[in-house]
Scaffold this motif. Structure first.
Motif, PDB file in Angstrom:
ATOM      1  N   THR A   1      63.980 -13.182  84.273  1.00 24.38           N
ATOM      2  CA  THR A   1      62.885 -13.562  85.083  1.00 24.38           C
ATOM      3  C   THR A   1      61.875 -12.475  85.356  1.00 24.38           C
ATOM      4  OG1 THR A   1      64.327 -15.213  86.436  1.00 24.38           O
ATOM      5  CG2 THR A   1      62.268 -14.493  87.551  1.00 24.38           C
ATOM      6  N   VAL A   2      60.600 -12.715  85.093  1.00 21.70           N
ATOM      7  CA  VAL A   2      59.619 -11.376  85.305  1.00 21.70           C
ATOM      8  C   VAL A   2      58.519 -12.084  86.081  1.00 21.70           C
ATOM      9  CG1 VAL A   2      57.826 -10.163  83.922  1.00 21.70           C
ATOM     10  CG2 VAL A   2      60.215 -10.895  82.680  1.00 21.70           C
ATOM     11  N   ALA A   3      58.367 -11.414  87.360  1.00 21.52           N
ATOM     12  CA  ALA A   3      57.493 -12.012  88.295  1.00 21.52           C
ATOM     13  C   ALA A   3      56.230 -11.055  88.207  1.00 21.52           C
ATOM     14  CB  ALA A   3      58.227 -11.656  89.536  1.00 21.52           C
ATOM     15  N   TRP A   4      54.963 -11.796  88.563  1.00 18.17           N
ATOM     16  CA  TRP A   4      53.964 -11.243  88.458  1.00 18.17           C
ATOM     17  C   TRP A   4      53.105 -11.407  89.722  1.00 18.17           C
ATOM     18  CZ3 TRP A   4      49.757 -14.367  88.200  1.00 18.17           C
ATOM     19  CH2 TRP A   4      49.917 -15.611  87.466  1.00 18.17           C
ATOM     20  N   ARG A   5      52.388 -10.798  90.424  1.00 19.25           N
ATOM     21  CA  ARG A   5      51.392 -11.020  91.611  1.00 19.25           C
ATOM     22  C   ARG A   5      50.080 -11.224  91.164  1.00 19.25           C
ATOM     23  NH1 ARG A   5      51.594  -5.782  90.475  1.00 19.25           N
ATOM     24  NH2 ARG A   5      50.137  -4.583  91.603  1.00 19.25           N
TER      25      ARG A   5
ATOM     26  N   TYR B   1      46.431 -13.021  87.027  1.00 21.19           N
ATOM     27  CA  TYR B   1      45.886 -14.145  88.065  1.00 21.19           C
ATOM     28  C   TYR B   1      46.003 -15.352  87.674  1.00 21.19           C
ATOM     29  CZ  TYR B   1      41.634 -13.881  85.409  1.00 21.19           C
ATOM     30  OH  TYR B   1      40.742 -13.951  84.372  1.00 21.19           O
ATOM     31  N   THR B   2      45.680 -16.406  88.511  1.00 19.79           N
ATOM     32  CA  THR B   2      45.469 -17.707  88.275  1.00 19.79           C
ATOM     33  C   THR B   2      44.292 -18.261  88.258  1.00 19.79           C
ATOM     34  OG1 THR B   2      47.778 -17.981  88.934  1.00 19.79           O
ATOM     35  CG2 THR B   2      46.539 -20.044  88.485  1.00 19.79           C
TER      36      THR B   2
ATOM     37  N   PHE C   1      58.340 -16.334  82.948  1.00 16.87           N
ATOM     38  CA  PHE C   1      57.314 -15.712  83.697  1.00 16.87           C
ATOM     39  C   PHE C   1      57.076 -16.287  84.824  1.00 16.87           C
ATOM     40  CE2 PHE C   1      57.016 -13.114  79.891  1.00 16.87           C
ATOM     41  CZ  PHE C   1      56.484 -12.063  80.203  1.00 16.87           C
ATOM     42  N   VAL C   2      57.024 -15.952  86.112  1.00 19.16           N
ATOM     43  CA  VAL C   2      56.762 -16.602  87.423  1.00 19.16           C
ATOM     44  C   VAL C   2      55.841 -15.857  88.366  1.00 19.16           C
ATOM     45  CG1 VAL C   2      59.011 -17.760  87.531  1.00 19.16           C
ATOM     46  CG2 VAL C   2      58.767 -15.613  88.260  1.00 19.16           C
TER      47      VAL C   2
ATOM     48  N   CYS D   1      62.724  -8.899  86.535  1.00 14.32           N
ATOM     49  CA  CYS D   1      61.828  -7.722  86.306  1.00 14.32           C
ATOM     50  C   CYS D   1      60.498  -8.106  87.038  1.00 14.32           C
ATOM     51  CB  CYS D   1      61.229  -7.732  84.784  1.00 14.32           C
ATOM     52  SG  CYS D   1      63.016  -7.115  83.921  1.00 14.32           S
ATOM     53  N   SER D   2      59.376  -7.188  87.099  1.00  8.13           N
ATOM     54  CA  SER D   2      58.138  -7.419  87.649  1.00  8.13           C
ATOM     55  C   SER D   2      57.383  -6.633  86.929  1.00  8.13           C
ATOM     56  CB  SER D   2      58.078  -7.242  89.180  1.00  8.13           C
ATOM     57  OG  SER D   2      56.755  -7.628  89.584  1.00  8.13           O
TER      58      SER D   2
END
Length: 259
Positions: free
Chosen positions: A30-34, A41-42, A68-69, A88-89
């Motif tokens: 699981t790879v998190a991004w802010r 970004y979204t 990716f989440v 991961c992040s």
């Protein structure tokens, strides 16, 4: 063929049958991004950003499956702190407190030095200071700080020892910029990439003035972080893929100082 040989030969087939007829493989990381435009970004429901695309390519080249989440910064660090596994992040500075809960890849990007954003009402007072050190010693000015983020160890320490009035808020950088434009703070530190991205999209930010100081600390490197349980072999594959896809900065994205 002996009974023992038949038994040993049947073990792989039995294992495959127990797994529904397919060979077992490790679950994806699981790879998190802010949200941090323009890095990741979204926009209109679509995940974008030059570093997000770069990291997806790194995992692909490394042959490491990943999901990716998008998660808030606080949740990401709560996950690391509470021992999330297979996790991961992306795009974080290397800080001692973070090394206690996560492991780092090689750097994937190097920022330019931060810049100072000034409210219209405070331009003359801020620019009257020849250095950043002098600016941070002025108790008549208010420094806007986004709580929960790091500006890099050197700048974090300078902020901690500042004699400015500190307006610290748990908000996105964009909102802090907007607060600055209406006079809630005299100045703030901003990532140059952030500023250029938002300035092009929000006309209300054009009233703010950007200014550089000669003693601003150098830009920091950004890394992929993974939980401590991620195997060394996986981390090595990611590092090899980082080198193979351009090293510290993606050649497909040229970072230039703004004038």
């Amino acid at each position: 063929m002996t009974i023992r040989a038949l038994f040993l030969r049947s073990l792989p087939l039995a294992a495959t049958a127990m797994l529904g007829g397919s060979v077992w493989c490790a679950p994806p990381l699981t790879v998190a991004w802010r949200d941090k435009p323009p890095y990741h970004y979204t926009e209109q429901g679509e995940a974008k950003g030059f570093l997000l695309e770069r990291v997806k390519n790194i995992f692909s080249v490394a042959g490491v499956p990943a999901q990716f989440v998008n998660e808030p910064q606080k949740r990401i660090w709560a996950n690391f702190t509470h021992g999330a596994t297979n996790y991961c992040s992306i795009s974080w500075y290397r800080l001692p407190e973070r090394e206690a809960v996560a492991q780092y890849t090689s750097p994937i990007h190097e920022d330019l030095p931060h810049t100072v954003l000034i409210s219209q009402a405070a331009v003359q007072r801020v620019k009257a200071h020849p250095t950043l050190s002098s600016l941070l010693d002025d108790p008549a000015l208010t420094l806007g700080v986004v709580e929960g983020v790091s500006y890099g160890p050197a700048l974090d320490q300078m902020i901690k020892g500042s004699k400015n009035q500190i307006m610290s808020r748990t908000v996105e950088t964009t909102l802090m910029m907007r607060m600055l434009t209406v006079g809630r703070a005299s100045f703030m530190f901003v990532d140059r990439e952030d500023w250029e991205f938002f300035r092009a999209r929000e006309k209300t930010l054009h009233v703010a003035v950007r200014h550089d100081f000669p003693d601003m600390p150098p830009g920091m490197k950004r890394h992929i972080l993974c939980s401590k349980d991620v195997p060394a072999e996986t981390m090595a594959k990611l590092n090899q893929a980082i080198a193979a896809t351009g090293g510290i900065n993606n050649p497909g994205h040229s970072v230039k100082p703004t004038k």
